[in-house]
Enzyme design. Structure first.
Site, PDB file in Angstrom:
ATOM      1  N   ASP A   1       9.634  39.078  49.183  1.00  0.00           N
ATOM      2  CA  ASP A   1       8.602  39.738  48.383  1.00  0.00           C
ATOM      3  C   ASP A   1       7.830  40.702  49.283  1.00  0.00           C
ATOM      4  O   ASP A   1       8.198  40.919  50.444  1.00  0.00           O
ATOM      5  CB  ASP A   1       7.691  38.707  47.720  1.00  0.00           C
ATOM      6  CG  ASP A   1       6.973  37.799  48.712  1.00  0.00           C
ATOM      7  OD1 ASP A   1       6.871  38.162  49.910  1.00  0.00           O
ATOM      8  OD2 ASP A   1       6.503  36.730  48.298  1.00  0.00           O
ATOM      9  N   GLN A   2       6.762  41.253  48.790  1.00  0.00           N
ATOM     10  CA  GLN A   2       5.983  42.241  49.526  1.00  0.00           C
ATOM     11  C   GLN A   2       5.419  41.680  50.840  1.00  0.00           C
ATOM     12  O   GLN A   2       5.188  42.419  51.785  1.00  0.00           O
ATOM     13  CB  GLN A   2       4.844  42.759  48.651  1.00  0.00           C
ATOM     14  CG  GLN A   2       4.117  43.938  49.247  1.00  0.00           C
ATOM     15  CD  GLN A   2       3.080  44.506  48.302  1.00  0.00           C
ATOM     16  OE1 GLN A   2       2.821  43.943  47.239  1.00  0.00           O
ATOM     17  NE2 GLN A   2       2.479  45.624  48.669  1.00  0.00           N
TER      18      GLN A   2
END
Length: 158
Positions: free
Chosen positions: A18-19
């Protein structure tokens, strides 16, 4: 036989994160499948061979327990263990570990069955005795290995 097998290794890819650079939880299930297919291939019965023999092995259940975070570019090893095998049902456990620190990242289980191409249950004992015997041998070796490990642990404390 299983002592000669290599554990499955996986390097975390950017698209799996994810980010924050942390692996998305859904990827662990994919890694279980990668490790399972690798185990079958090492046993001489990869999914391609199974399907050419008219046998499929769908997932009936899968679960996972996330214990610590895995990050982009981490190298993990996935250990697969047979928990149950009766010729029709196969249940496996998985342990995902950091390859450097050995910290457990995730554990899980999956349950599978064996079917013919028309979706009817197949007994490997009848349909493919060689594969049936390989799974039995794997179970026996794991039990022996587990017993040896616990014996070694006890010996060190006496």
């Amino acid at each position: 036989m299983t002592n000669e097998w290599k554990v499955y290794e996986h390097r975390v890819q950017y698209y799996e994160t994810d980010q924050m650079g942390i692996v998305h939880h859904s990827n662990y299930i994919r890694w279980f499948e990668e490790a399972r297919t690798d185990m079958l291939r090492q046993a001489g019965y990869g999914y391609g061979k199974l399907e050419s023999l008219g046998i499929i092995s769908p997932v009936l259940q899968v679960s996972s327990d996330y214990q610590s975070m895995t990050h982009f570019e981490d190298l993990v090893v996935i250990r697969v263990k047979l928990l149950q095998f009766n010729g029709i049902i196969l249940r496996l456990s998985y342990q995902v570990e950091d390859s450097v620190t050995k910290e457990v990242r995730c554990t899980g289980e999956s349950k599978h069955c064996f079917l013919d191409t028309e979706g009817r249950p197949v007994s490997l004992k009848k349909k493919n005795r060689e594969m049936y015997d390989i799974f039995l041998q794997m179970m026996e070796e794991q039990e022996r290995s587990s017993t040896d490990s616990s014996d070694d642990g006890r010996a060190g404390t006496q």
